[in-house]
Design a protein around this motif. Structure first.
Motif, PDB file in Angstrom:
ATOM      1  N   ALA A 166       2.368 -10.739  -7.574  1.00 51.06           N
ATOM      2  CA  ALA A 166       1.840  -9.927  -6.478  1.00 51.06           C
ATOM      3  C   ALA A 166       0.365 -10.225  -6.285  1.00 51.06           C
ATOM      4  CB  ALA A 166       2.033  -8.443  -6.768  1.00 51.06           C
ATOM      5  N   ASP A 167      -0.069 -10.264  -5.034  1.00 48.13           N
ATOM      6  CA  ASP A 167      -1.489 -10.387  -4.710  1.00 48.13           C
ATOM      7  C   ASP A 167      -1.986  -9.016  -4.295  1.00 48.13           C
ATOM      8  OD1 ASP A 167      -1.494 -13.078  -5.132  1.00 48.13           O
ATOM      9  OD2 ASP A 167      -1.146 -13.603  -3.031  1.00 48.13           O
ATOM     10  N   PHE A 168      -3.052  -8.548  -4.927  1.00 47.12           N
ATOM     11  CA  PHE A 168      -3.608  -7.245  -4.595  1.00 47.12           C
ATOM     12  C   PHE A 168      -4.862  -7.414  -3.745  1.00 47.12           C
ATOM     13  CE2 PHE A 168      -1.959  -5.062  -8.755  1.00 47.12           C
ATOM     14  CZ  PHE A 168      -0.674  -5.142  -8.252  1.00 47.12           C
ATOM     15  N   TYR A 169      -5.061  -6.463  -2.854  1.00 41.88           N
ATOM     16  CA  TYR A 169      -6.272  -6.406  -2.032  1.00 41.88           C
ATOM     17  C   TYR A 169      -6.973  -5.092  -2.367  1.00 41.88           C
ATOM     18  CZ  TYR A 169      -4.340 -10.383   0.393  1.00 41.88           C
ATOM     19  OH  TYR A 169      -3.859 -11.629   0.676  1.00 41.88           O
ATOM     20  N   PRO A 170      -8.193  -4.858  -1.826  1.00 46.27           N
ATOM     21  CA  PRO A 170      -8.907  -3.629  -2.211  1.00 46.27           C
ATOM     22  C   PRO A 170      -8.148  -2.331  -1.901  1.00 46.27           C
ATOM     23  CG  PRO A 170     -10.413  -5.151  -1.167  1.00 46.27           C
ATOM     24  CD  PRO A 170      -9.050  -5.744  -1.011  1.00 46.27           C
ATOM     25  N   ALA A 171      -7.136  -2.393  -1.050  1.00 47.10           N
ATOM     26  CA  ALA A 171      -6.407  -1.178  -0.702  1.00 47.10           C
ATOM     27  C   ALA A 171      -5.462  -0.693  -1.799  1.00 47.10           C
ATOM     28  CB  ALA A 171      -5.618  -1.387   0.593  1.00 47.10           C
ATOM     29  N   VAL A 172      -5.345  -1.436  -2.890  1.00 47.73           N
ATOM     30  CA  VAL A 172      -4.525  -0.942  -4.002  1.00 47.73           C
ATOM     31  C   VAL A 172      -5.379   0.045  -4.805  1.00 47.73           C
ATOM     32  CG1 VAL A 172      -3.309  -1.611  -6.113  1.00 47.73           C
ATOM     33  CG2 VAL A 172      -3.095  -3.008  -4.050  1.00 47.73           C
ATOM     34  N   SER A 173      -4.803   1.197  -5.145  1.00 44.49           N
ATOM     35  CA  SER A 173      -5.562   2.262  -5.807  1.00 44.49           C
ATOM     36  C   SER A 173      -6.099   1.844  -7.174  1.00 44.49           C
ATOM     37  CB  SER A 173      -4.664   3.485  -6.002  1.00 44.49           C
ATOM     38  OG  SER A 173      -4.270   3.982  -4.767  1.00 44.49           O
ATOM     39  N   ALA A 174      -7.086   2.589  -7.647  1.00 47.87           N
ATOM     40  CA  ALA A 174      -7.613   2.390  -8.995  1.00 47.87           C
ATOM     41  C   ALA A 174      -6.483   2.577  -9.994  1.00 47.87           C
ATOM     42  CB  ALA A 174      -8.730   3.393  -9.256  1.00 47.87           C
ATOM     43  N   ASN A 175      -6.581   1.898 -11.121  1.00 45.16           N
ATOM     44  CA  ASN A 175      -5.552   1.917 -12.159  1.00 45.16           C
ATOM     45  C   ASN A 175      -4.185   1.583 -11.572  1.00 45.16           C
ATOM     46  OD1 ASN A 175      -7.596   2.772 -13.901  1.00 45.16           O
ATOM     47  ND2 ASN A 175      -7.212   4.902 -13.377  1.00 45.16           N
ATOM     48  N   PRO A 176      -4.047   0.332 -11.109  1.00 48.73           N
ATOM     49  CA  PRO A 176      -2.823  -0.021 -10.365  1.00 48.73           C
ATOM     50  C   PRO A 176      -1.528   0.260 -11.128  1.00 48.73           C
ATOM     51  CG  PRO A 176      -4.426  -1.775 -10.218  1.00 48.73           C
ATOM     52  CD  PRO A 176      -4.968  -0.788 -11.215  1.00 48.73           C
ATOM     53  N   LEU A 177      -0.685   1.008 -10.450  1.00 49.25           N
ATOM     54  CA  LEU A 177       0.653   1.302 -10.953  1.00 49.25           C
ATOM     55  C   LEU A 177       1.594   0.405 -10.173  1.00 49.25           C
ATOM     56  CD1 LEU A 177       2.641   3.837 -12.144  1.00 49.25           C
ATOM     57  CD2 LEU A 177       2.849   4.131  -9.716  1.00 49.25           C
ATOM     58  N   PHE A 178       2.519  -0.223 -10.873  1.00 48.59           N
ATOM     59  CA  PHE A 178       3.412  -1.124 -10.162  1.00 48.59           C
ATOM     60  C   PHE A 178       4.782  -1.073 -10.799  1.00 48.59           C
ATOM     61  CE2 PHE A 178       4.776  -5.069  -8.244  1.00 48.59           C
ATOM     62  CZ  PHE A 178       4.238  -4.909  -6.986  1.00 48.59           C
ATOM     63  N   THR A 179       5.786  -0.784  -9.990  1.00 48.25           N
ATOM     64  CA  THR A 179       7.157  -0.688 -10.491  1.00 48.25           C
ATOM     65  C   THR A 179       8.016  -1.714  -9.775  1.00 48.25           C
ATOM     66  OG1 THR A 179       6.812   1.673 -10.758  1.00 48.25           O
ATOM     67  CG2 THR A 179       9.070   0.911 -10.848  1.00 48.25           C
ATOM     68  N   PHE A 180       8.786  -2.493 -10.536  1.00 48.91           N
ATOM     69  CA  PHE A 180       9.668  -3.478  -9.925  1.00 48.91           C
ATOM     70  C   PHE A 180      10.899  -3.657 -10.814  1.00 48.91           C
ATOM     71  CE2 PHE A 180       8.529  -7.062 -12.733  1.00 48.91           C
ATOM     72  CZ  PHE A 180       7.355  -6.586 -13.270  1.00 48.91           C
ATOM     73  N   THR A 181      11.774  -4.554 -10.413  1.00 50.28           N
ATOM     74  CA  THR A 181      13.028  -4.717 -11.160  1.00 50.28           C
ATOM     75  C   THR A 181      13.247  -6.183 -11.531  1.00 50.28           C
ATOM     76  OG1 THR A 181      14.203  -4.964  -9.075  1.00 50.28           O
ATOM     77  CG2 THR A 181      14.216  -2.777 -10.051  1.00 50.28           C
ATOM     78  N   THR A 182      14.095  -6.381 -12.532  1.00 49.15           N
ATOM     79  CA  THR A 182      14.541  -7.729 -12.855  1.00 49.15           C
ATOM     80  C   THR A 182      15.941  -7.646 -13.455  1.00 49.15           C
ATOM     81  OG1 THR A 182      13.937  -9.841 -13.853  1.00 49.15           O
ATOM     82  CG2 THR A 182      13.596  -7.884 -15.200  1.00 49.15           C
ATOM     83  N   VAL A 183      16.616  -8.798 -13.490  1.00 50.59           N
ATOM     84  CA  VAL A 183      17.941  -8.861 -14.091  1.00 50.59           C
ATOM     85  C   VAL A 183      17.752  -9.253 -15.549  1.00 50.59           C
ATOM     86  CG1 VAL A 183      20.188  -9.974 -14.005  1.00 50.59           C
ATOM     87  CG2 VAL A 183      18.929  -9.594 -11.898  1.00 50.59           C
TER      88      VAL A 183
END
Lengths: 106, 150
Positions: free
Chosen positions: A61-78
């Motif tokens: 993922a590429d983040f820009y300044p609009a991502v909040s402080a302390n980035p939380l990120f949830t995704f999935t994988t097999v």
């Protein structure tokens, strides 16, 4: 130094879709703010997040300044095989932070 | 030209105004440019993508945002990338996510900053080259990004 929290199942069945929650400590200073005397505050953000599963990149993922402080990120994988997932955040001012988690697949 | 008091004050006021202007904001046009830069000339079609963001936001500094895309996520039919854009943040890009069949499901959840009452757009690029979008209008009461700190 930064700190990261990874939340994902330690065991999974082969072929099961697992959810991975990641949280990393970082101010994500946007570069658009100013101090009370008007001096601009330089940008300091995480620009990239990547996840590898036994060495193969499965998510980026590429983040820009609009991502909040302390980035939380949830995704999935097999869940394909027993092994290690490596998480890497990199960004401004040579920021690099890695964390790993293991999974047993049966 | 002799500088009259009126002219001087108008000029001085203009300087002060220029110095205190907030950083340039994205507009609908700059957002369109940013979208075109990412997806090229492919036609944008509504559908397949689902953008979840609360319609009324108290605090724009941390807004839960999730995107999911209807896709089988197989080798022959999967989502390659998901991008999120805003209309009025200082910069139109929010984040870009690159994934593949190994993701199992096409989607993610994160927290973003929203500077104003505006439209948020999520775009999905599929491996067959088609591009899909979903947009949501949000109302923000406390804006992110523009506050001063001591």
């Amino acid at each position: 130094m930064s700190r990261a929290v990874i939340n994902m199942p330690a065991r999974a069945k082969r072929g099961q879709v697992i959810e991975i929650k990641t949280l990393v400590g970082h101010p994500m200073e946007t570069g658009f703010r100013r101090t009370s005397v008007g001096a601009p505050i330089p940008r300091d953000i995480i620009t990239q997040f990547a996840c590898t599963y036994n060495g193969t990149e499965i998510f980026r993922a590429d983040f820009y300044p609009a991502v909040s402080a302390n980035p939380l990120f949830t995704f999935t994988t097999v869940a394909t095989e027993t092994g290690t997932l490596e998480f890497k955040w990199s960004g401004d001012n040579n920021f690099v932070f890695t964390e790993s988690a293991t999974i047993t697949v049966d | 030209m002799k500088t009259s008091r009126r002219n001087f004050l108008a000029a001085a006021g203009g300087v002060g105004f220029a110095l205190t202007l907030p950083p340039a904001r994205a507009t609908r046009a700059t957002m369109q440019d940013a979208i075109r830069k990412v997806v090229g000339d492919a036609p944008l079609r509504p559908g397949k993508v689902r953008l979840d963001v609360p319609p009324l936001i108290d605090n724009g500094n941390a807004v839960a945002l999730s995107v999911s895309v209807e896709s089988a996520m197989t080798q022959v039919d999967h989502v390659k990338a998901i991008h999120v854009f805003t209309e009025k943040n200082p910069q139109p890009n929010v984040l870009s996510v690159y994934l593949g069949p190994r993701a199992g499901r096409a989607g993610f959840t994160t927290r973003v900053r929203l500077a104003d009452t505006q439209t948020v757009i999520a775009i999905a690029q599929l491996n067959d080259g088609s591009v899909w979008l979903d947009s949501k209008d949000v109302v923000v009461t406390i804006a992110a990004c523009l506050e001063e700190i001591g």
